[in-house]
Write a protein that holds these residues in place. Structure first.
Motif, mmCIF file in Angstrom:
data_model
loop_
_atom_site.group_PDB
_atom_site.id
_atom_site.type_symbol
_atom_site.label_atom_id
_atom_site.label_comp_id
_atom_site.label_asym_id
_atom_site.label_seq_id
_atom_site.Cartn_x
_atom_site.Cartn_y
_atom_site.Cartn_z
ATOM 1 N N SER A 72 0.864 -1.184 0.000
ATOM 2 C CA SER A 72 0.000 0.000 0.000
ATOM 3 C C SER A 72 0.894 1.226 0.000
ATOM 4 O O SER A 72 2.126 1.129 -0.036
ATOM 5 N N ASP A 73 0.237 2.387 0.060
ATOM 6 C CA ASP A 73 1.016 3.620 0.146
ATOM 7 C C ASP A 73 1.776 3.683 1.455
ATOM 8 O O ASP A 73 2.859 4.286 1.536
ATOM 9 N N ILE A 106 2.686 0.823 3.379
ATOM 10 C CA ILE A 106 3.596 -0.326 3.426
ATOM 11 C C ILE A 106 4.020 -0.639 2.003
ATOM 12 O O ILE A 106 3.191 -1.020 1.169
ATOM 13 N N VAL A 107 5.284 -0.478 1.731
ATOM 14 C CA VAL A 107 5.802 -0.736 0.392
ATOM 15 C C VAL A 107 6.600 -2.037 0.444
ATOM 16 O O VAL A 107 7.615 -2.132 1.152
ATOM 17 N N ILE A 108 6.109 -3.067 -0.247
ATOM 18 C CA ILE A 108 6.746 -4.382 -0.265
ATOM 19 C C ILE A 108 7.399 -4.581 -1.628
ATOM 20 O O ILE A 108 6.768 -4.355 -2.666
ATOM 21 N N GLY A 109 8.628 -4.984 -1.624
ATOM 22 C CA GLY A 109 9.338 -5.198 -2.873
ATOM 23 C C GLY A 109 10.645 -5.898 -2.626
ATOM 24 O O GLY A 109 10.771 -6.678 -1.681
ATOM 25 N N GLY A 110 11.614 -5.574 -3.473
ATOM 26 C CA GLY A 110 12.908 -6.198 -3.280
ATOM 27 C C GLY A 110 13.773 -6.086 -4.513
ATOM 28 O O GLY A 110 13.401 -5.470 -5.516
ATOM 29 N N VAL A 148 6.352 3.571 5.420
ATOM 30 C CA VAL A 148 6.468 4.962 4.983
ATOM 31 C C VAL A 148 5.968 5.882 6.086
ATOM 32 O O VAL A 148 4.892 5.646 6.668
ATOM 33 N N GLU A 149 6.749 6.903 6.350
ATOM 34 C CA GLU A 149 6.414 7.878 7.395
ATOM 35 C C GLU A 149 5.956 7.173 8.679
ATOM 36 O O GLU A 149 4.801 7.235 9.076
#
Length: 1414
Positions: A1187-1188, A1190-1194, A1204-1205
């Motif tokens: 989400s805006d 929680i940014v999940i990636g890698g 975030v914030e």
């Protein structure tokens, strides 16, 4: 004469204490005169006690002179008889005892006298006395603190002669020697004793024993003496002893390794001693830090003097810890708890001189060991020792002044007149070490009353430069240690004596005295031999090291064979080369090794001993007993006896029989060689003579004692018609109210055959015999019932024939009607798999050497030809009937040897046997179960494989295949076979054609089991099979003739998470060409296919859905073309992702924090990451989604999740779970507390820096690096700038600020367009110009090189010599504007931002410029 002696008027610097006098008035009577010497000693002892009080000694004094606890006792003996006299001495240190005869030192080298010392008990033995041994004998006990003596007389008389007068009759105790003294003999029997103790440092241990005394007289109780390794123990801080009537107890309240050793309780009486010993093992306690060494032990103080002592100790064992690097010595003054370290650096040897002590003060000492891991716990502290002159009290003297006055004072505290003392003599080194030498010398003859002291001088052996040794206190004793010497050097020493009148000449110097050099640790001990001792201990013996190098002792290590887990058998150095290792596990196999120890540490380990299984040591057997007469014919007798109750741990191999005539004493052996059976015929006897017999038993350990002799047996021939006695009565299946008796048939049967037996029994101690069976038993065993539980009985047996009841056998050993605890009965079942009838028995006891003995009708089973098998393992035994039949009914019994009579039986009746035989037949003739019915498979070349799989088959299986009721042949080219492991049976038809349509059947036979399965191949089913066979035949031909894929495309996942397409081609030639395609688009790989090996690989980089699709590979040449295809999607793709998840999850590292300008990011590094993997993030138990917030990636090497914030509610535990089909991998990080605070602070910092970077002043473009312009032209340098707030611009020329004037015009238009215009440039305007753009968030500076040339000149080639663009950092702290919806912060920033210009700057006006950063 004056009542006081005037003191001398000298004032020497060493005479530093006030003289003291002790005066006491005595009676002048004649009796007091006789006791004057005794009172002199008394006064000196009082002064000694006073001096000790003055020197702050608050503990029990270390100094104990010798004292006789038991004095010598006089004896009168006859010639040629032995005599032994005893005494018991105590003292500290342990006194040395010397023996004197008539005042002369006793010559022990002649062998006539034997001296023994053990734990303070000393004895002198004369093995064979003569009249020359009549003398007065003295035991003189001496230690550092005094001496004591005890005397006794030995009078040797000639045998059977009148008592002669003795030259010692005048002795005051002579009267007590003459009459023979009879002491009450007290017999001591230990009831409860202490066993080996295995404890750890810091624990406590109690050893206690109870005993009976016979007679037990209140006023004649034995003395209880406790010893540790032959050292007498007394009540102290470390040992508590309690003794009463019939018991003694020793308590060790706080164990140290010093307490390890062999503890002995010795009960001493006038008539002898009784003692019991056991080993106490004290292991190292938990170390202060892991792998730190154990504590040193046995702290001893040597050579105490006025300002120094020498401390020695023993090193700890290092079985698993690292090697010891050195030791620290600590001291503590008595009365305080302030421990101070004596040495700054660890010392490597186990001896250290502690100097700088205060005279008269008492100290404790302790030692700590050091290795690479840390420092050990401290050792047990030493007993207190006082720093004082050892000859201080020898200088006391008593002087009678006349009348009734006596005075005690120091020799050096009286008025003195005279001259300097004489020269000392006899100087020698009584002890040498690496850095010090202890010197001793003989004091000069001295009659002067002035105090005397000594000086010591030293010099190197090869020089004559004498140097006086500096000492902190005056040397008054003829013994002193010289410190600070060089290691391995040779010195000479000499001594001078001095008093107030002057100094003597130097003594004769010593010869060269060399200090010791470190020789290293001892060499490894020699061969280690382990021998059996008891069932829990082993005797270890070894050869001493060839290079002992001042050996202290040995450490012994033990290890279970094959484990390599070495542990210490002793934790305190052992001095001898033999040691009993206790506390071992019975039946376990061990190996042992030994290390030698000296002051430098431990030697290498010895070679390991041969493996040894812990068993009791072999001993000789006990005596046989109950010799019985079985038959006599007038010239010979047949004897029987019972085997010894104790075999000594080994099988009894043979017996020896002796005989003698009744009334004589000479025994004669009756047979050579020895016999092995317990029935023996003694021949060549005299008719009607009366004989007695005795029997010996022998095993591997040797010959045991003789049995008690038999009763008188008369050699008369037996002629009675009744049978003789049965013999060898034994018992089995003893239960609470029954048992089974077995016996052997009588040797003498009487006038006819034996028809039966009667069994009689009686309670032990009575003669009331009861017949157990009214009807004679026809067999030689009988189960006796109706017994009383817990009652002890004896049994006997009488044989019966037609003439009547015969002689009774010898009564059996007593047997108690009580079942062995845990006894179980024999069970009988039919094995469900084999159909065998099985009798099973589980023994409640099993010991070393125990065996299961199976019997049928109480006769041991020895015939195994009919398929009877006995299998025994551990506590379980089985009797198996492989081929049971009707003859197997009967009573089967089993007994276990080397137990307390464990046995049981089971009776198989005819009816039960018939049922079991029927069940066995059903089990042995079953229908063979099939896992799969008959099926087919098309093989290469179109061959047809018919196969089925059974649940289980044996190697003896047989089978046949039929097609349309016609048996198929397995001969070439067809094949037929089976696999016992898998149960598969197959038939391979080489050529399958239209003629083979029909029904196929397989018939199986395995033992008694049978099975059959059929397959119908008719119609469409047959056509499909035939078509597949034709295709495979054609495909085989294709593969053999042109290029083709021998292995089609497959997807392989490497351990490093690499994804590769792999195939294999064959039958190639030079012209063969290979191509890769994805979705019909050719792929040109980085590495060409390896057609030489035939293996072709295509790596797929960053495998994911983007790389999915249909991949093809082709191989072709002029002979043809072949293709292989794989669709990487669906299950293929999912399987690859699952495999990647499995590898990545196993390699996943712990979560780490990486803060960014937008938030707090959690990272998990792994071998590979793609979003298609099954990876889930959690906050606590809540699953997180992208989400805006929680940014999940890698990236390909890690998975990330960014908050975030972050705010307060984002604290907590975060987890990542990587799941594959088999398991999941979880990594967790707690983002709270200090972790969160630090991360949040880092995020705020990065956020501010990013904001400042975004909004700082920047040069967007427009400025050249180099400008070349002709003189008198106008130069305009213009560029675009940006920043928020609008930046300020300033210009520099060659580092100096440009001042605007008519020639130099500076402008900033709309806060975006900055320019510098130079009108009418001249040669002086050449140089480096710098433009600085800056606001409160920082800025940057840009350099431009301006080159001016004159008209007509060649345009110069200007090369920039510039530095890169310079970034100007922001002012701190960085302020980030708050959103308009939030109130402005109350606190003003610490550094205000520069004010923005209120009006746009006009042309030619200098823009506001902040101060230049230097």
């Amino acid at each position: 004469m004056s009542a006081w002696i005037k003191r001398g008027s000298y004032n020497h610097e060493y005479h530093h204490k006030q003289s003291q006098y002790v005066v006491k008035e005595y009676s002048s009577s004649e009796a007091m005169e006789e006791r004057y010497e005794h009172k002199t000693k008394t006064r000196i002892q009082e002064v000694v006690r006073t001096k000790l009080d003055d020197k702050y000694v608050r503990e029990e004094p270390m100094i104990r002179g010798p004292k006789f606890l038991v004095r010598l006792r006089s004896h009168m003996v006859f010639e040629n008889t032995p005599v032994k006299i005893f005494c018991t001495v105590e003292g500290f240190p342990m006194p040395v005892v010397k023996w004197y005869k008539d005042g002369m030192i006793l010559d022990l080298s002649s062998g006539r006298y034997l001296v023994e010392a053990k734990g303070g008990i000393h004895s002198l033995e004369i093995p064979r006395c003569s009249t020359d041994d009549t003398a007065q004998y003295t035991a003189m006990a001496v230690n550092l603190h005094g001496q004591a003596s005890s005397q006794a007389s030995i009078i040797v008389k000639r045998f059977k002669q009148e008592e002669e007068s003795c030259s010692y009759a005048w002795l005051p105790y002579a009267a007590s020697m003459l009459p023979k003294i009879h002491y009450t003999k007290i017999h001591i029997t230990f009831l409860e004793t202490f066993g080996p103790v295995f404890a750890t440092e810091g624990e406590s241990a109690t050893l206690s024993a109870t005993m009976t005394l016979e007679p037990n007289l209140a006023n004649l109780q034995p003395e209880a003496q406790w010893y540790r390794d032959d050292t007498r123990l007394f009540d102290s801080k470390w040992v508590k002893i309690e003794t009463g009537r019939g018991f003694s107890k020793l308590t060790l309240p706080n164990l140290y390794k010093d307490d390890e050793g062999l503890y002995t309780l010795r009960m001493v009486t006038k008539g002898g001693t009784a003692e019991h010993s056991a080993f106490v093992s004290v292991a190292d306690g938990p170390p202060p830090v892991p792998a730190a060494p154990g504590a040193p032990m046995d702290i001893e103080i040597h050579d105490a003097n006025r300002d120094y002592v020498i401390v020695s100790w023993k090193p700890p064992n290092t079985t698993t810890e690292g090697p010891i690097l050195g030791y620290f010595v600590d001291k503590c003054e008595v009365g305080t708890e302030n421990w101070t370290q004596c040495n700054d650096h660890p010392i490597k040897i186990c001896k250290y001189p502690v100097s700088g002590l205060f005279e008269g003060h008492s100290f404790y000492f302790r030692v700590r060991a050091v290795n690479s891991h840390g420092i050990s716990k401290p050792s047990r502290m030493s007993d207190p020792i006082t720093a004082m002159d050892p000859t201080e009290f020898e200088r006391l003297h008593a002087k009678r002044l006349g009348g009734r006055l006596d005075i005690v004072s120091y020799h050096d505290e009286v008025e003195a007149e005279g001259k300097p003392p004489g020269v000392p003599s006899g100087i020698n080194a009584s002890e040498t070490d690496r850095t010090y030498v202890v010197l001793s010398w003989k004091a000069p003859a001295y009659t002067n009353r002035a105090p005397m002291w000594y000086y010591i001088e030293k010099c190197m052996a090869d020089s004559g430069a004498w140097q006086r040794v500096n000492t902190q206190v005056p040397i008054r004793s003829p013994r002193y240690a010289v410190f600070d010497l060089a290691e391995g050097k040779q010195y000479k020493f000499r001594v001078l004596s001095a008093n107030i009148y002057g100094t003597s000449e130097p003594s004769e110097p010593t010869g060269p005295i060399q200090t010791q050099e470190l020789k290293g640790v001892p060499s490894a001990p020699g061969q280690v031999i382990a021998t059996r001792e008891t069932d829990t201990s082993v005797l270890i013996q070894w050869a001493p090291p060839k290079e002992p190098n001042n050996l202290i002792g040995y450490y012994i290590d033990q290890c279970v064979q094959g484990s390599k887990n070495w542990t210490s058998a002793n934790h305190k150095p052992h001095k001898n080369t033999r040691f009993v290792v206790s506390g071992l596990t019975t039946g376990e196999t061990y190996v042992f090794r030994v290390q030698a120890i000296n002051e430098l540490g431990l030697s290498d380990e010895s070679q390991e001993s041969a493996p040894l299984t812990v068993k009791a040591a072999l001993t000789t057997p006990s005596a046989p007993y109950d010799i019985a007469l079985l038959y006599c014919d007038g010239h010979s007798m047949i004897l029987n006896w019972k085997k010894p109750l104790h075999s000594g741990g080994a099988k009894i191999k043979e017996y020896y029989v002796d005989k003698r005539r009744s009334g004589t004493t000479m025994w004669r052996e009756v047979h050579i060689p020895p016999i092995t059976e317990r029935v023996y015929k003694v021949e060549n006897l005299t008719e009607r003579a009366v004989y007695q017999f005795q029997v010996y038993a022998a095993n591997l350990a040797g010959l045991g004692p003789a049995s008690k002799h038999s009763e008188d047996f008369t050699c008369d021939a037996w002629t009675m018609p009744e049978p003789g006695p049965a013999y060898d009565l034994t018992f089995c299946e003893v239960r609470d109210n029954s048992l089974v008796v077995e016996w052997q048939k009588p040797v003498y049967t009487g006038s006819g055959p034996i028809t039966g037996y009667h069994v009689e029994y009686a309670k032990k101690g009575t003669a009331n015999w009861i017949t157990a069976n009214e009807k004679a038993a026809s067999h030689r065993f009988l189960k006796v019932t109706g017994l009383e539980v817990g009652t002890t009985y004896v049994f006997r047996v009488r044989a019966v024939n037609a003439a009547g009841v015969g002689m009774a056998s010898m009564a059996s050993d007593p047997v108690t009607a009580k079942a062995v605890a845990g006894s179980q009965e024999v069970s009988c079942v039919v094995d469900e798999k084999s159909g065998d009838i099985v009798l099973s028995f589980e023994s409640c006891q099993i010991n070393e050497g125990s065996k299961f003995i199976w019997k049928k009708d109480y006769k041991e089973i020895t015939d195994f030809s009919k398929g009877v098998v006995i299998k025994s393992e551990g506590t379980h035994s089985k009797l198996i009937f492989k081929n049971p039949d009707k003859e197997d009914c009967g009573t089967y019994s089993v007994s276990v040897t080397n137990t307390e009579g464990v046995s049981s039986s089971y009776t198989i009746s005819n009816e039960e046997l018939a049922k079991m035989l029927a069940l066995s037949y059903d089990i042995r003739h079953p229908v063979i179960p099939l896992k799969s019915e008959l099926a087919y498979k098309i093989l290469e070349r179109g061959r047809m494989r018919f196969w089925l799989q059974a649940e289980e088959i044996s190697s003896n299986v047989t089978y046949k295949f039929f097609a349309n009721n016609k048996e198929l042949s397995g001969a070439d080219p067809n094949k037929m076979g089976h696999d016992v492991a898998t149960g598969i049976i197959e038939f391979i038809m080489d050529h399958f054609t239209e003629e083979h349509e029909g029904t196929y059947t397989c018939q199986i036979t395995d033992g008694g089991g049978k099975a059959q399965s059929s397959l119908v191949l008719i119609g469409n089913a047959f056509k499909a099979a035939l078509a597949e066979a034709d295709f495979q035949r054609r495909e085989y031909i294709r593969v053999k003739e042109g290029p083709h894929f021998s292995e089609f495309l497959s997807l392989q996942i490497g351990d490093d998470c690499s994804v590769t397409l792999v195939c294999k081609v064959a039958n190639l030639k030079k012209e063969s060409v290979f191509h890769w395609f994805r979705e019909d688009t050719e792929i040109i790989p980085d590495v060409k296919p390896d057609l030489g090996s035939g293996v072709c690989k295509l790596p797929i980089k960053e495998f994911s859905l983007k790389t999915a699709g249909i991949y093809k590979a082709t191989i072709s040449d002029d002979r043809g073309k072949d293709m292989s295809q794989i669709n990487i999607s669906g299950k293929v793709f999912d399987d690859a992702i699952n495999k990647l998840s499995q590898l990545a999850g196993a390699s996943a590292a712990e979560l780490v924090i990486n803060c960014t300008a937008t938030g707090i990011q959690l990272q998990c590094h792994m071998k590979y990451y793609t979003s298609e993997m099954n990876i889930t993030w959690y906050h606590g138990e809540t699953k997180l989604s992208h989400s805006d917030k929680i940014v999940i990636g890698g990236t390909p090497t890690m998975a990330t999740m960014e908050v975030v914030e972050p705010v307060e509610k984002d604290k907590g535990k975060y987890s990542i779970v990587i799941t594959d089909p088999e398991n999941s991998h979880k990594r967790t990080l707690d983002l709270s507390g200090d972790v969160y605070e630090k991360a949040f602070a880092e995020f705020q910092k990065l956020k501010a820096e990013a904001y400042a970077e975004k909004n700082r002043g920047k040069v967007v473009g427009g400025l050249p690096d180099v400008v070349t312009i002709m003189e008198k032209k106008t130069l305009s340098l213009t560029c675009t700038v940006c920043g928020d707030p609008k930046p300020q611009v300033s210009w520099l020329k060659n580092g100096s600020e440009v001042e605007p004037d008519d020639q130099y015009v500076v402008s900033l238009d709309q806060g975006k367009f900055a320019s510098l215009t130079i009108k009418g440039v001249s040669m002086e305007d050449s140089g480096r110009y710098t433009m600085i753009v800056q606001n409160k968030y920082g800025g940057e500076s840009v350099d431009i090189v301006v080159s001016v040339y004159r008209h007509g000149e060649k345009i110069p080639e200007a090369k920039p010599t510039l530095t890169p663009k310079t970034i100007i950092p922001p002012k701190l702290p960085i302020e980030i504007p708050q959103p308009k919806t939030q109130p402005a912060p109350s606190a003003a920033p610490s550094t205000p931002s520069p004010a923005a210009p209120k009006a746009a700057l006009g042309r030619g006006v200098k823009s506001p410029t902040p101060s230049r950063r230097k």
